[in-house]
Motif scaffolding. Sequence first.
Motif, short mmCIF file in Angstrom:
data_model
loop_
_atom_site.label_atom_id
_atom_site.label_comp_id
_atom_site.label_asym_id
_atom_site.label_seq_id
_atom_site.Cartn_x
_atom_site.Cartn_y
_atom_site.Cartn_z
N PHE A 2 1.13 -1.29 0.18
CA PHE A 2 -0.39 0.03 0.33
C PHE A 2 1.07 1.20 -0.38
CE2 PHE A 2 -2.69 -3.17 1.96
CZ PHE A 2 -3.95 -3.65 1.12
N LEU A 3 0.83 2.17 -1.50
CA LEU A 3 1.32 3.42 -1.01
C LEU A 3 1.07 4.29 0.69
CD1 LEU A 3 0.29 4.78 -4.37
CD2 LEU A 3 3.01 4.74 -3.48
N PRO A 46 -7.56 -0.84 -5.72
CA PRO A 46 -8.22 0.50 -5.32
C PRO A 46 -7.20 0.24 -3.75
CG PRO A 46 -9.84 -0.10 -5.08
CD PRO A 46 -9.42 -1.08 -6.01
N GLY A 47 -7.11 -0.68 -3.41
CA GLY A 47 -6.85 -1.31 -1.48
C GLY A 47 -7.52 -0.36 -1.03
N ALA A 66 -5.19 4.66 -1.35
CA ALA A 66 -4.60 6.11 -1.27
C ALA A 66 -4.68 6.85 -2.50
CB ALA A 66 -3.55 4.79 -1.43
N LEU A 67 -5.04 6.27 -3.59
CA LEU A 67 -4.98 7.27 -5.09
C LEU A 67 -6.95 7.25 -5.39
CD1 LEU A 67 -2.69 4.50 -7.05
CD2 LEU A 67 -1.95 6.51 -6.54
N VAL A 95 -11.73 -1.53 -8.65
CA VAL A 95 -12.59 -2.95 -9.17
C VAL A 95 -11.56 -3.88 -8.09
CG1 VAL A 95 -11.83 -4.84 -10.89
CG2 VAL A 95 -12.60 -2.65 -11.45
N GLU A 96 -11.57 -4.63 -6.73
CA GLU A 96 -10.89 -4.80 -6.07
C GLU A 96 -11.20 -6.30 -5.77
OE1 GLU A 96 -7.87 -3.30 -3.77
OE2 GLU A 96 -8.71 -5.66 -3.37
N THR A 116 -14.49 -7.84 -7.03
CA THR A 116 -14.31 -8.76 -8.68
C THR A 116 -12.84 -8.88 -8.54
OG1 THR A 116 -14.94 -9.95 -10.83
CG2 THR A 116 -14.36 -7.58 -10.42
N ASP A 117 -12.65 -10.55 -10.13
CA ASP A 117 -11.05 -10.20 -10.68
C ASP A 117 -11.37 -9.46 -11.55
OD1 ASP A 117 -8.85 -11.73 -11.22
OD2 ASP A 117 -9.08 -13.27 -11.25
N ASN A 158 -2.33 1.51 -9.41
CA ASN A 158 -0.72 0.86 -8.86
C ASN A 158 -0.88 -0.87 -8.41
OD1 ASN A 158 0.62 -0.25 -6.61
ND2 ASN A 158 0.00 0.41 -5.36
N LEU A 159 -0.62 -1.64 -9.74
CA LEU A 159 -1.24 -3.29 -9.85
C LEU A 159 -0.79 -3.88 -8.97
CD1 LEU A 159 -1.36 -2.84 -13.58
CD2 LEU A 159 -3.03 -1.94 -12.17
N PRO A 160 -1.26 -4.75 -8.77
CA PRO A 160 -0.91 -6.53 -7.58
C PRO A 160 0.38 -6.80 -8.75
CG PRO A 160 -3.11 -6.81 -8.25
CD PRO A 160 -3.07 -5.37 -8.69
N ILE A 190 -0.01 -10.25 -10.23
CA ILE A 190 -0.39 -10.48 -11.98
C ILE A 190 -0.55 -9.82 -13.51
CG2 ILE A 190 -2.41 -12.00 -11.06
CD1 ILE A 190 -4.42 -9.29 -10.90
N1 SAM Z 1 -4.31 0.85 -4.94
C1 SAM Z 1 -3.57 0.90 -3.89
C2 SAM Z 1 -2.40 1.72 -2.70
O1 SAM Z 1 -1.58 1.73 -4.38
O2 SAM Z 1 -2.43 1.73 -2.08
C3 SAM Z 1 -3.39 -0.86 -3.49
C4 SAM Z 1 -2.42 -0.75 -4.50
S1 SAM Z 1 -1.47 -2.62 -4.03
C5 SAM Z 1 0.20 -2.82 -4.92
C6 SAM Z 1 -2.61 -4.12 -5.33
C7 SAM Z 1 -4.18 -4.16 -5.22
O3 SAM Z 1 -4.73 -4.88 -5.81
C8 SAM Z 1 -4.64 -4.42 -3.64
O4 SAM Z 1 -5.70 -4.16 -3.06
C9 SAM Z 1 -5.05 -6.25 -3.36
O5 SAM Z 1 -6.40 -7.00 -3.13
C10 SAM Z 1 -5.74 -6.10 -5.41
N2 SAM Z 1 -5.82 -6.91 -6.16
C11 SAM Z 1 -4.85 -8.20 -6.36
N3 SAM Z 1 -5.10 -8.24 -7.57
C12 SAM Z 1 -6.36 -8.13 -7.92
C13 SAM Z 1 -7.40 -8.64 -8.79
N4 SAM Z 1 -6.60 -10.04 -9.14
N5 SAM Z 1 -8.13 -8.02 -9.92
C14 SAM Z 1 -8.55 -6.67 -8.27
N6 SAM Z 1 -7.49 -6.68 -7.72
C15 SAM Z 1 -6.60 -7.33 -6.78
#
Ligand code: SAM
Length: 267
Positions: free
Chosen positions: A17-18, A44-45, A48-49, A63-64, A88-89, A108-110, A113
């Motif tokens: 998380f940022l 969105p986590g 933060a953004l 989408v979370e 959703t995914d 801020n992508l996971p 994936i």
């Molecule tokens: N945007 C936030 C921030 O910058 O602090 C969180 C960024 S964190 C790197 C990645 C976010 O993507 C997490 O909230 C995580 O739960 C979510 N996430 C992970 N896999 C995902 C998926 N397949 N579909 C949607 N969201 C996903």
Amino acid sequence: MSNSVHHQARKRFGQNFLHDPAIIQRIVDNINPQRQDRIIEIGPGKGALTELILERVESLDVVEIDRDLVESLTNSIGKDKSLKIHETDALKLDLSKFAQSDLRIVGNLPYNISTPLLFHLLNYRTCIKDMLFMLQKEVVDRICANPGCKQYGRLSIMLQIYCDVESLFIIKPGAFNPSPKVDSAIVKITPLAKPRYELSDHESLKVIVREAFTQRRKTIRNSLKKYISESDIKEFGIAPEIRAEKLEISDFVRLANCYHQLKINSL
Ligand code: SAM
């Protein structure tokens, strides 16, 4: 700020998380949201953004995948009617349901994936105006790489044929909680109105690029022998003893068009 919400970061969801306000502001300034923009934020986590984007737009879709984060978002900024939270995914997201054009995708992508997600989004490029993502710096380097670099490969070619790509700036691990082990970077990806070169078949390009880079030290004569003969490769003015990493994107397009034609001829 919703960043103070207690949540045990989940590795399987790539959660970093940022927390650095200056970095968060800089990212949102680079997104440069306009009131009417149709923005979708992936992951969105804790928001933060999201919070800063929401201040600047009329409506925002996020989408979370993590149910707990969806719940805390819903209880905090989710009360704002302009925020629509989709639990959703992102890999299964059907973007055509949001709009037929001008979508802006950010996040801020996971990291776990990011590559499959970029390929998934590429399928919807005609609906997308631009994308601004934070990714591992190494992935951004691969996206933006030119022929001859060791980072040049499948991701560089498949994105650059359909999009302009630009690496904007680097973010150090300390901006996140928990801190990742590697540097991150922001990349802007802007789909082109049509592919950079005249391509007859996307699937053929996918096959040729995949096979050429599966063993990147091999010559293309060897890596593509199941698909295109040495004489066909030569006919296109490409040296069969060259390695994939030295070929221009336009060369891959010519090879893919040739392979596509051979498939048609053999029907
Ligand atoms: N945007 C936030 C921030 O910058 O602090 C969180 C960024 S964190 C790197 C990645 C976010 O993507 C997490 O909230 C995580 O739960 C979510 N996430 C992970 N896999 C995902 C998926 N397949 N579909 C949607 N969201 C996903």
